[in-house]
Design a protein around this motif. Structure first.
Motif, short mmCIF file in Angstrom:
data_model
loop_
_atom_site.label_atom_id
_atom_site.label_comp_id
_atom_site.label_asym_id
_atom_site.label_seq_id
_atom_site.Cartn_x
_atom_site.Cartn_y
_atom_site.Cartn_z
N ASN A 472 -18.93 11.21 -42.12
CA ASN A 472 -20.06 11.30 -41.21
C ASN A 472 -21.08 12.25 -41.83
O ASN A 472 -21.05 13.45 -41.59
N HIS A 473 -21.95 11.71 -42.66
CA HIS A 473 -22.91 12.55 -43.40
C HIS A 473 -24.24 11.80 -43.47
O HIS A 473 -24.29 10.58 -43.65
N ARG A 474 -25.34 12.53 -43.32
CA ARG A 474 -26.65 11.89 -43.25
C ARG A 474 -27.05 11.21 -44.55
O ARG A 474 -27.93 10.35 -44.56
N ASN A 475 -26.44 11.61 -45.69
CA ASN A 475 -26.79 11.01 -46.98
C ASN A 475 -25.71 10.05 -47.48
O ASN A 475 -25.63 9.78 -48.67
N VAL A 476 -24.87 9.56 -46.58
CA VAL A 476 -23.87 8.55 -46.91
C VAL A 476 -24.09 7.36 -45.97
O VAL A 476 -24.26 7.54 -44.76
N VAL A 477 -24.14 6.16 -46.53
CA VAL A 477 -24.35 4.96 -45.72
C VAL A 477 -23.25 4.86 -44.67
O VAL A 477 -22.06 4.95 -44.99
N LYS A 478 -23.64 4.68 -43.41
CA LYS A 478 -22.69 4.67 -42.30
C LYS A 478 -22.07 3.29 -42.11
O LYS A 478 -22.75 2.28 -42.09
N LEU A 479 -20.73 3.26 -42.03
CA LEU A 479 -20.01 2.02 -41.74
C LEU A 479 -19.98 1.81 -40.23
O LEU A 479 -19.51 2.65 -39.48
N LEU A 480 -20.53 0.67 -39.77
CA LEU A 480 -20.57 0.36 -38.34
C LEU A 480 -19.34 -0.41 -37.88
O LEU A 480 -18.91 -0.25 -36.74
N GLY A 481 -18.77 -1.22 -38.74
CA GLY A 481 -17.60 -1.99 -38.34
C GLY A 481 -17.23 -3.02 -39.39
O GLY A 481 -17.74 -3.02 -40.51
N CYS A 482 -16.32 -3.93 -39.02
CA CYS A 482 -15.86 -4.96 -39.96
C CYS A 482 -15.43 -6.18 -39.17
O CYS A 482 -15.28 -6.15 -37.95
N CYS A 483 -15.24 -7.29 -39.91
CA CYS A 483 -14.76 -8.54 -39.33
C CYS A 483 -13.63 -9.05 -40.22
O CYS A 483 -13.81 -9.20 -41.44
N LEU A 484 -12.47 -9.31 -39.62
CA LEU A 484 -11.29 -9.71 -40.39
C LEU A 484 -10.87 -11.15 -40.13
O LEU A 484 -9.96 -11.65 -40.80
N GLU A 485 -11.50 -11.82 -39.15
CA GLU A 485 -11.02 -13.15 -38.78
C GLU A 485 -11.70 -14.27 -39.56
O GLU A 485 -11.43 -15.44 -39.31
N THR A 486 -12.59 -13.94 -40.49
CA THR A 486 -13.24 -14.94 -41.33
C THR A 486 -12.39 -15.19 -42.58
O THR A 486 -11.42 -14.49 -42.86
N GLU A 487 -12.81 -16.20 -43.35
CA GLU A 487 -12.05 -16.54 -44.55
C GLU A 487 -12.05 -15.38 -45.55
O GLU A 487 -11.05 -15.15 -46.23
#
Length: 749
Positions: A472-487
């Motif tokens: 959690n740092h202002r100069n690191v791109v923030k991960l919002l989430g992911c999707c695992l049910e796709t190919e």
């Protein structure tokens, strides 16, 4: 008989004496002055739930026993407004302290300060303030500073919010208890005494404070209104939100208990269909929906029937239907004998209904089969994409798993127009990145792996999610989430709209020149982010692929470090890790390449190459470069041969004032790309040195700056370095001053 009744009354009183939490003293006050006192709070030992909720009233004001903390309002929804003294320190014209009330403290260990309802504020033109807390055996601090060298014009600033000119504000961190806040001055207000001689710091409820330039002369109040989050806790006052379900005996029988969002204890809520105080034994009473607007069609032969916790609708005698406005309502019943054709019509309708039901049943079975097939495919993709391994890894990172949202396939397909080619932002070794627009119009970057099912890529994907979930740092791109049910697995990041660093420093890709000040700030922000990964993360993180294409820039040219697919988590008790060599040609640490032993200094080498790119405007590897394709080797050779100015970006050299800083950064880059990793500085040292260079240029109030720059330039030119080239070493005096300067500025920020 009277004696027998008295005996029975005494027995009843004795039988209920042990149920203190469920009985209230009949003489308990419900109000103190203008403040209502809802249970579980109370004035007196028998009037509150326990000692944490016991208050005192002097007739007009409500406060905590044994303290002067005044309570202004108590909400049954879990918040309490209190009055808190403002921290202030004032000086006379000579710089001596006139008034020292710079320390203010709030010692209420049971209830934390609300992070959502408060702001920490500092007021003054020569001011910085600290907000401190002690929690879980550790001290935590935050704060802000405000500077201005002249009185703001009243016409321009009337009604201006607290934005940094004479006033600054920051969010209050989560779960702060036992807080103290302090106000300080940089120079005892000697430079701004004519219109501002005091520094102020306080915590204020959002919306209760609006800054005015006149406050610089005198703050018109001595106390501020702040908000506490309260909840019911165990006897030791340390129940966490992750603890088992709290006891139900404290809540009203018609209420439910819910773990508090603050992480301390739990709250009581009336069940649907009930209202009132959920903590009071008689609190949650049934809501008579029939006395309020409801969904019963009263105007068309329907009636409302209330019961505990809800209601229903019914039709009056002689009518049929459900009686609801949005349902079948109520229609008049017609007997068969009054209409000879009614029975035939009913039979025909029955046959049609049977056929319709049959068709519907077949359709539902087909739909259910399709849904089951799609569910099996999603489950198979989830397993193949490492979903179970990912969940296991995230569960081991306590407190971070909730930050990662699981998106479904339809959401991301709609966001990217089914992954249209026009939405592609870039392609890399880990996959393709698309621009997406979520339903709330939030732009995001969606990373799609190249091949599904590849164990190596699945491992990189899981690694990237686990690493980013704890950052959690202002100069690191923030991960919002992911999707695992796709190919193939998908990662959803915040969208950074200005491309990569290489796009901006490579003349062939960008026609707009980036100034040296901007390049130096980008370098400092990147160094601070990598230092955070190495030193401040709960488990140190080695990025392993620092390069200019993995440093993104927003519209203000602020740096964001990205692409953690190759990163490694290194426990604190391990100084290095043996891994398969992985990285990018030109940025790869030679020592790591030879030994396979990964440590933090490998990132230092890669960052050093990025510094050289910023200095020269050249790419790390260019095979058409005549003298040396490898930029790092060419840079080292230029320094050894005293040809530094020949390799630097000519546009930077046009600004003579940058000469000293260019030389400082050049020799810092040289130290970062040394072959022997032990001779390289740490990223924390690199970040401090870059911040020090920025601070020297940013603060004109530092005395003797020009003279120091001339002396530094002389030392840079005339002192030889370890390679025998002129100007390759800093004087110890300048280095000491520089580190001290970086410390002071960071401390004040």
């Amino acid at each position: 008989m009277e004696m027998m009744g008295l005996i029975l009354l005494l027995v009843a009183i004795a039988a209920t004496a042990g149920e203190a939490q469920l009985s209230l003293h009949p003489g308990c006050p419900h109000k103190c002055g203008s403040v209502d006192i809802p249970y579980p709070f109370g004035v007196g030992r028998h009037c509150s739930l326990n000692a944490f909720f016991n208050l005192a009233c002097n007739g007009t004001t409500l406060h905590y026993p044994g303290s002067n903390i005044q309570i202004l309002n108590i909400s049954i929804d879990g918040q309490m407004d209190i009055s808190m003294y403002v921290s202030r320190i004032c000086y006379n014209k000579s710089g001596a302290v006139d008034l020292d009330l710079s320390f203010s403290s709030l010692k209420i260990p049971a209830f934390p300060v609300s992070s959502s309802a408060n702001k920490f504020v500092s007021v003054g033109c020569d001011t910085y303030g600290y907000l401190n807390s002690f929690q879980d055996g550790q001290n935590y601090s935050t704060g802000c500073l405000s500077r201005c060298n002249r009185r703001p014009p009243p016409a321009e600033n009337t009604g201006e919010p607290c934005s940094g000119i004479g006033c600054c504000q920051v969010d209050v961190p989560h779960r702060m208890r036992n807080i103290t806040f302090e106000s300080y001055s940089f120079q005892n207000h000697t430079n701004v005494w004519a219109f501002n001689n005091c520094s102020y710091a306080f915590v204020a409820k959002k919306g209760s404070f609006e800054f005015s330039p006149s406050y610089l002369e005198r703050l018109p109040f001595n106390e501020s209104r702040l908000v506490l989050d309260w909840s019911v806790v165990d006897d030791d006052a340390r129940q966490e939100a992750t603890a088992p379900s709290p006891p139900k005996s404290v809540c009203n029988p018609n209420a439910i208990s819910q773990n508090s969002a603050t992480g301390f204890g739990y709250r009581c809520l009336c069940k649907p269909g009930y209202h009132g105080n959920p903590y009071h034994p008689d609190g949650c009473q049934d809501v008579n929906e029939c006395d309020q607007p409801n969904d019963c069609d009263i105007k068309a032969h329907a009636q409302c029937n209330n019961f505990d916790g809800g209601h229903n609708c019914s039709c009056l005698p002689g009518y049929k239907g459900d009686g609801r406005v949005d349902g079948t309502r109520c229609t008049l019943e017609t007997p068969f004998h009054s209409n000879p054709n009614l029975l035939s019509l009913i039979i025909a309708l029955g046959v049609c209904a049977t056929l319709l039901v049959g068709f519907t049943l077949v359709s539902m079975l087909c739909w259910a089969h399709k849904q089951r097939t799609q569910k099996l495919i999603r489950e198979r993709n989830f397993e193949r994409n490492g979903g179970n391994v990912l969940l296991q890894r995230l569960s081991q990172q306590q407190g971070y798993a909730d930050r990662t949202k699981i998106y479904n396939q339809v959401e991301l397909q709609n966001a990217t127009d089914n992954f249209d080619e026009d939405r592609i932002l870039g392609r890399g070794g880990q996959g393709t990145v698309y621009k997406g627009i979520l339903p709330d119009n939030t732009p995001v970057a969606i990373k799609k792996s190249r091949v599904g099912g590849d164990p190596r890529q699945i491992k990189d994907f899981i690694n990237e999610v686990v690493v980013l979930s704890q950052i959690n740092h202002r100069n690191v791109v923030k991960l919002l989430g992911c999707c695992l049910e796709t190919e193939v697995p998908l990662l959803v990041y915040e969208f950074v709209d200005n491309g990569t660093l290489l796009d901006h420093i490579n003349p062939s890709k960008n026609e707009f020149f980036i100034s040296w000040e901007t390049r130096l700030r980008i370098a400092a922000e990147t160094a601070e982010a990598i230092s955070y990964l190495h030193s401040a993360a709960s488990i140190p993180i080695i990025h392993r692929d620092i390069k200019s294409t993995n440093i993104l820039l927003d519209h203000n040219h602020r740096a964001k470090v990205s692409d953690f697919g190759a990163s490694r988590l290194v426990p604190l008790d391990e100084t290095q890790a043996a891994t398969v060599v992985q990285g990018t040609l030109g940025y790869l640490d030679p020592e790591y390449l030879l030994t396979g032993q990964l440590n933090e200094k490998s990132d230092v080498y890669s960052f050093g190459v990025v510094l050289v790119e910023l200095l020269t405007g050249n790419k790390a590897v260019e095979f058409n470069r005549p003298e040396q394709p490898n930029l790092a080797m060419s840079f080292v050779s230029s320094i050894k041969e005293d040809r530094l100015w020949e390799i630097l970006d000519r546009q930077l050299l046009d600004q003579k004032k940058n000469a000293a800083q260019l030389k400082e950064v050049a020799f810092l880059a040289r130290r970062c790309i040394r072959i022997n990793g032990e001779e390289r500085p740490t990223m924390k040292e690199v970040a401090m040195e870059l911040e020090g260079l920025i601070a020297m240029e940013r603060h004109p109030w530092m005395k003797g700056r020009d003279a120091m720059a001339e002396e530094t330039e002389y030392l840079l030119v005339h002192v030889p370095d370890e390679y025998g080239a002129a100007g390759t070493s800093n004087s110890s005096g300048y280095d000491t001053m520089q580190k001290q300067m970086a410390f002071e500025i960071e401390d004040g920020r």
